[in-house]
Design a protein around this motif. Structure first.
Motif, PDB file in Angstrom:
ATOM      1  N   LEU A 177       0.824  -1.209   0.000  1.00 52.51           N
ATOM      2  CA  LEU A 177       0.000   0.000   0.000  1.00 52.51           C
ATOM      3  C   LEU A 177       0.856   1.257   0.000  1.00 52.51           C
ATOM      4  O   LEU A 177       1.918   1.310   0.622  1.00 52.51           O
ATOM      5  CB  LEU A 177      -0.922  -0.010   1.212  1.00 52.51           C
ATOM      6  CG  LEU A 177      -1.933  -1.175   1.260  1.00 52.51           C
ATOM      7  CD1 LEU A 177      -2.784  -1.090   2.522  1.00 52.51           C
ATOM      8  CD2 LEU A 177      -2.827  -1.182   0.022  1.00 52.51           C
ATOM      9  N   LYS A 178       0.345   2.302  -0.683  1.00 53.49           N
ATOM     10  CA  LYS A 178       1.019   3.589  -0.761  1.00 53.49           C
ATOM     11  C   LYS A 178       0.320   4.594   0.143  1.00 53.49           C
ATOM     12  O   LYS A 178      -0.718   4.314   0.735  1.00 53.49           O
ATOM     13  CB  LYS A 178       1.034   4.087  -2.204  1.00 53.49           C
ATOM     14  CG  LYS A 178       1.776   3.159  -3.160  1.00 53.49           C
ATOM     15  CD  LYS A 178       1.732   3.696  -4.587  1.00 53.49           C
ATOM     16  CE  LYS A 178       2.452   2.749  -5.539  1.00 53.49           C
ATOM     17  NZ  LYS A 178       2.403   3.244  -6.939  1.00 53.49           N
ATOM     18  N   GLU A 179       0.900   5.788   0.240  1.00 53.73           N
ATOM     19  CA  GLU A 179       0.353   6.817   1.118  1.00 53.73           C
ATOM     20  C   GLU A 179      -1.053   7.217   0.655  1.00 53.73           C
ATOM     21  O   GLU A 179      -1.292   7.436  -0.524  1.00 53.73           O
ATOM     22  CB  GLU A 179       1.270   8.050   1.117  1.00 53.73           C
ATOM     23  CG  GLU A 179       0.832   9.126   2.078  1.00 53.73           C
ATOM     24  CD  GLU A 179       1.783  10.304   2.100  1.00 53.73           C
ATOM     25  OE1 GLU A 179       1.558  11.246   2.895  1.00 53.73           O
ATOM     26  OE2 GLU A 179       2.768  10.305   1.314  1.00 53.73           O
ATOM     27  N   GLY A 180      -1.988   7.251   1.621  1.00 52.91           N
ATOM     28  CA  GLY A 180      -3.371   7.643   1.325  1.00 52.91           C
ATOM     29  C   GLY A 180      -4.284   6.480   1.008  1.00 52.91           C
ATOM     30  O   GLY A 180      -5.512   6.651   0.971  1.00 52.91           O
ATOM     31  N   GLN A 181      -3.714   5.286   0.774  1.00 46.25           N
ATOM     32  CA  GLN A 181      -4.570   4.137   0.479  1.00 46.25           C
ATOM     33  C   GLN A 181      -5.122   3.536   1.772  1.00 46.25           C
ATOM     34  O   GLN A 181      -4.478   3.567   2.823  1.00 46.25           O
ATOM     35  CB  GLN A 181      -3.776   3.073  -0.296  1.00 46.25           C
ATOM     36  CG  GLN A 181      -3.432   3.476  -1.716  1.00 46.25           C
ATOM     37  CD  GLN A 181      -2.713   2.376  -2.480  1.00 46.25           C
ATOM     38  OE1 GLN A 181      -1.990   1.582  -1.887  1.00 46.25           O
ATOM     39  NE2 GLN A 181      -2.923   2.345  -3.794  1.00 46.25           N
ATOM     40  N   VAL A 182      -6.347   2.986   1.659  1.00 44.46           N
ATOM     41  CA  VAL A 182      -7.012   2.382   2.817  1.00 44.46           C
ATOM     42  C   VAL A 182      -6.260   1.130   3.239  1.00 44.46           C
ATOM     43  O   VAL A 182      -5.830   0.329   2.403  1.00 44.46           O
ATOM     44  CB  VAL A 182      -8.474   2.052   2.479  1.00 44.46           C
ATOM     45  CG1 VAL A 182      -9.182   1.385   3.670  1.00 44.46           C
ATOM     46  CG2 VAL A 182      -9.237   3.309   2.079  1.00 44.46           C
ATOM     47  N   CYS A 183      -6.103   0.946   4.548  1.00 43.15           N
ATOM     48  CA  CYS A 183      -5.333  -0.179   5.055  1.00 43.15           C
ATOM     49  C   CYS A 183      -6.084  -0.858   6.187  1.00 43.15           C
ATOM     50  O   CYS A 183      -7.082  -0.341   6.699  1.00 43.15           O
ATOM     51  CB  CYS A 183      -3.968   0.297   5.560  1.00 43.15           C
ATOM     52  SG  CYS A 183      -4.076   1.565   6.835  1.00 43.15           S
ATOM     53  N   SER A 184      -5.640  -2.010   6.565  1.00 41.51           N
ATOM     54  CA  SER A 184      -6.219  -2.738   7.696  1.00 41.51           C
ATOM     55  C   SER A 184      -5.133  -3.647   8.250  1.00 41.51           C
ATOM     56  O   SER A 184      -4.179  -3.993   7.558  1.00 41.51           O
ATOM     57  CB  SER A 184      -7.440  -3.551   7.270  1.00 41.51           C
ATOM     58  OG  SER A 184      -7.062  -4.540   6.330  1.00 41.51           O
ATOM     59  N   LYS A 185      -5.279  -4.055   9.483  1.00 42.16           N
ATOM     60  CA  LYS A 185      -4.301  -4.938  10.097  1.00 42.16           C
ATOM     61  C   LYS A 185      -4.488  -6.354   9.578  1.00 42.16           C
ATOM     62  O   LYS A 185      -5.609  -6.825   9.434  1.00 42.16           O
ATOM     63  CB  LYS A 185      -4.453  -4.906  11.611  1.00 42.16           C
ATOM     64  CG  LYS A 185      -4.064  -3.578  12.224  1.00 42.16           C
ATOM     65  CD  LYS A 185      -4.146  -3.643  13.733  1.00 42.16           C
ATOM     66  CE  LYS A 185      -3.714  -2.311  14.357  1.00 42.16           C
ATOM     67  NZ  LYS A 185      -3.780  -2.351  15.822  1.00 42.16           N
ATOM     68  N   ARG A 186      -3.425  -7.046   9.326  1.00 40.52           N
ATOM     69  CA  ARG A 186      -3.511  -8.412   8.816  1.00 40.52           C
ATOM     70  C   ARG A 186      -4.067  -9.317   9.898  1.00 40.52           C
ATOM     71  O   ARG A 186      -3.713  -9.220  11.072  1.00 40.52           O
ATOM     72  CB  ARG A 186      -2.141  -8.912   8.409  1.00 40.52           C
ATOM     73  CG  ARG A 186      -1.576  -8.195   7.205  1.00 40.52           C
ATOM     74  CD  ARG A 186      -0.254  -8.785   6.852  1.00 40.52           C
ATOM     75  NE  ARG A 186      -0.240  -9.256   5.482  1.00 40.52           N
ATOM     76  CZ  ARG A 186       0.750  -9.920   4.951  1.00 40.52           C
ATOM     77  NH1 ARG A 186       1.776 -10.224   5.691  1.00 40.52           N
ATOM     78  NH2 ARG A 186       0.706 -10.306   3.702  1.00 40.52           N
ATOM     79  N   GLY A 187      -4.929 -10.226   9.464  1.00 40.63           N
ATOM     80  CA  GLY A 187      -5.496 -11.198  10.393  1.00 40.63           C
ATOM     81  C   GLY A 187      -6.616 -10.634  11.249  1.00 40.63           C
ATOM     82  O   GLY A 187      -7.081 -11.279  12.171  1.00 40.63           O
ATOM     83  N   ASN A 211      -5.829   5.944  11.785  1.00 43.71           N
ATOM     84  CA  ASN A 211      -7.176   6.445  11.511  1.00 43.71           C
ATOM     85  C   ASN A 211      -7.092   7.759  10.752  1.00 43.71           C
ATOM     86  O   ASN A 211      -6.251   8.613  11.051  1.00 43.71           O
ATOM     87  CB  ASN A 211      -7.941   6.665  12.812  1.00 43.71           C
ATOM     88  CG  ASN A 211      -8.269   5.345  13.489  1.00 43.71           C
ATOM     89  OD1 ASN A 211      -8.374   4.304  12.836  1.00 43.71           O
ATOM     90  ND2 ASN A 211      -8.439   5.363  14.804  1.00 43.71           N
ATOM     91  N   GLN A 212      -7.969   7.932   9.798  1.00 42.28           N
ATOM     92  CA  GLN A 212      -7.994   9.162   9.024  1.00 42.28           C
ATOM     93  C   GLN A 212      -8.434  10.324   9.909  1.00 42.28           C
ATOM     94  O   GLN A 212      -9.295  10.174  10.767  1.00 42.28           O
ATOM     95  CB  GLN A 212      -8.938   9.006   7.826  1.00 42.28           C
ATOM     96  CG  GLN A 212      -8.802  10.121   6.801  1.00 42.28           C
ATOM     97  CD  GLN A 212      -9.682   9.862   5.588  1.00 42.28           C
ATOM     98  OE1 GLN A 212     -10.698   9.172   5.698  1.00 42.28           O
ATOM     99  NE2 GLN A 212      -9.295  10.401   4.455  1.00 42.28           N
ATOM    100  N   ASN A 213      -7.838  11.518   9.713  1.00 36.61           N
ATOM    101  CA  ASN A 213      -8.149  12.723  10.491  1.00 36.61           C
ATOM    102  C   ASN A 213      -7.867  12.537  11.975  1.00 36.61           C
ATOM    103  O   ASN A 213      -8.495  13.179  12.829  1.00 36.61           O
ATOM    104  CB  ASN A 213      -9.614  13.140  10.295  1.00 36.61           C
ATOM    105  CG  ASN A 213      -9.941  13.433   8.839  1.00 36.61           C
ATOM    106  OD1 ASN A 213      -9.095  13.921   8.096  1.00 36.61           O
ATOM    107  ND2 ASN A 213     -11.163  13.115   8.433  1.00 36.61           N
TER     108      ASN A 213
END
Length: 229
Positions: A177-187, A211-213
């Motif tokens: 993932l790059k900067e600004g892309q939505v992410c989540s923790k693995r598992g 978290n955004q903002n």
């Protein structure tokens, strides 16, 4: 009185006679030595003289043995020149054997220098070949890595910039993932279904999933994106 004078004259005469005899004796010894030396050095041919000498003939005196002559000295025959040289155009010159030997040594020296110079390019060529082989190995190992969308078991199976993430009930190579892309923790579990079936890669180097903002007056958002650390 006359007897005393006669005695005095007799003493003086005896002393003068002794001096004359002594002087003659000394002169005779020197002359004998010189005569013996000349007698020993006399010769009739070159072979009568020892090594390093030749028989020198003179118009005024009898021939005598004398030391040989060095290079570039005047000569009349080879025997007059020292060992390793011969008489050429009335000058003592180095013999061909000696000249050939020196020429051979010079040639051997040039060959040695040339071989040393030739070794340097060869060693440089070997180093360049090794570097090329290492680069080819790295390229081949990189080519064998999985591309985006190909199945994998671990991240090391994927090419650079990809990670091994779950997709349904298997795993595939997906982009980091790059900067600004939505992410989540693995598992991370989402409800009773268990681990997410569409897993995302982690954020790239220098980024963190936050978290955004976060920390703004608008409040925290549940949406998590990749942000600069």
């Amino acid at each position: 009185m006359s007897c005393a004078v006669i005695l005095l004259l007799c003493c003086l005469f005896s002393h003068l006679s002794a001096l004359v005899l002594d002087s003659n004796t000394i002169r005779s010894s020197a002359e004998v030595g010189q005569s013996a030396t000349r007698q020993e050095s006399r010769c009739s041919a070159d072979h009568d003289c020892g090594p390093g000498k030749f028989c020198l003939a003179s118009r005024r005196e009898q021939p005598i043995c004398t030391a040989c002559r060095g290079l570039r000295r005047r000569c009349q025959r080879d025997e007059m020149c020292c060992s390793g040289s011969h008489c050429l155009n009335d000058v003592c010159t180095r013999s061909e054997g000696q000249t050939a030997e020196k020429s051979s040594e010079a040639t051997q020296s040039r060959k040695t220098k040339s071989s040393k110079k030739a070794k340097k390019p060869n060693s440089q060529k070997i180093i360049e070949t090794r570097r090329k082989n290492q680069k080819e190995k790295l390229d081949k190992s990189q080519e064998s890595k999985g591309l985006e969308g190909e199945t994998c078991l671990r991240t090391s199976d994927c090419s650079t910039g990809l990670c091994c993430a779950r997709h349904f009930w298997s795993k595939i190579c997906r982009p980091v993932l790059k900067e600004g892309q939505v992410c989540s923790k693995r598992g991370r579990k989402e409800g009773p279904q268990g681990p997410e079936i569409f897993q995302r890669c982690d954020c790239g180097p220098g980024l963190a999933c936050r978290n955004q903002n976060q920390g703004t007056p608008q409040g925290d958002s549940r949406l998590r994106v990749c942000q600069r650390v």
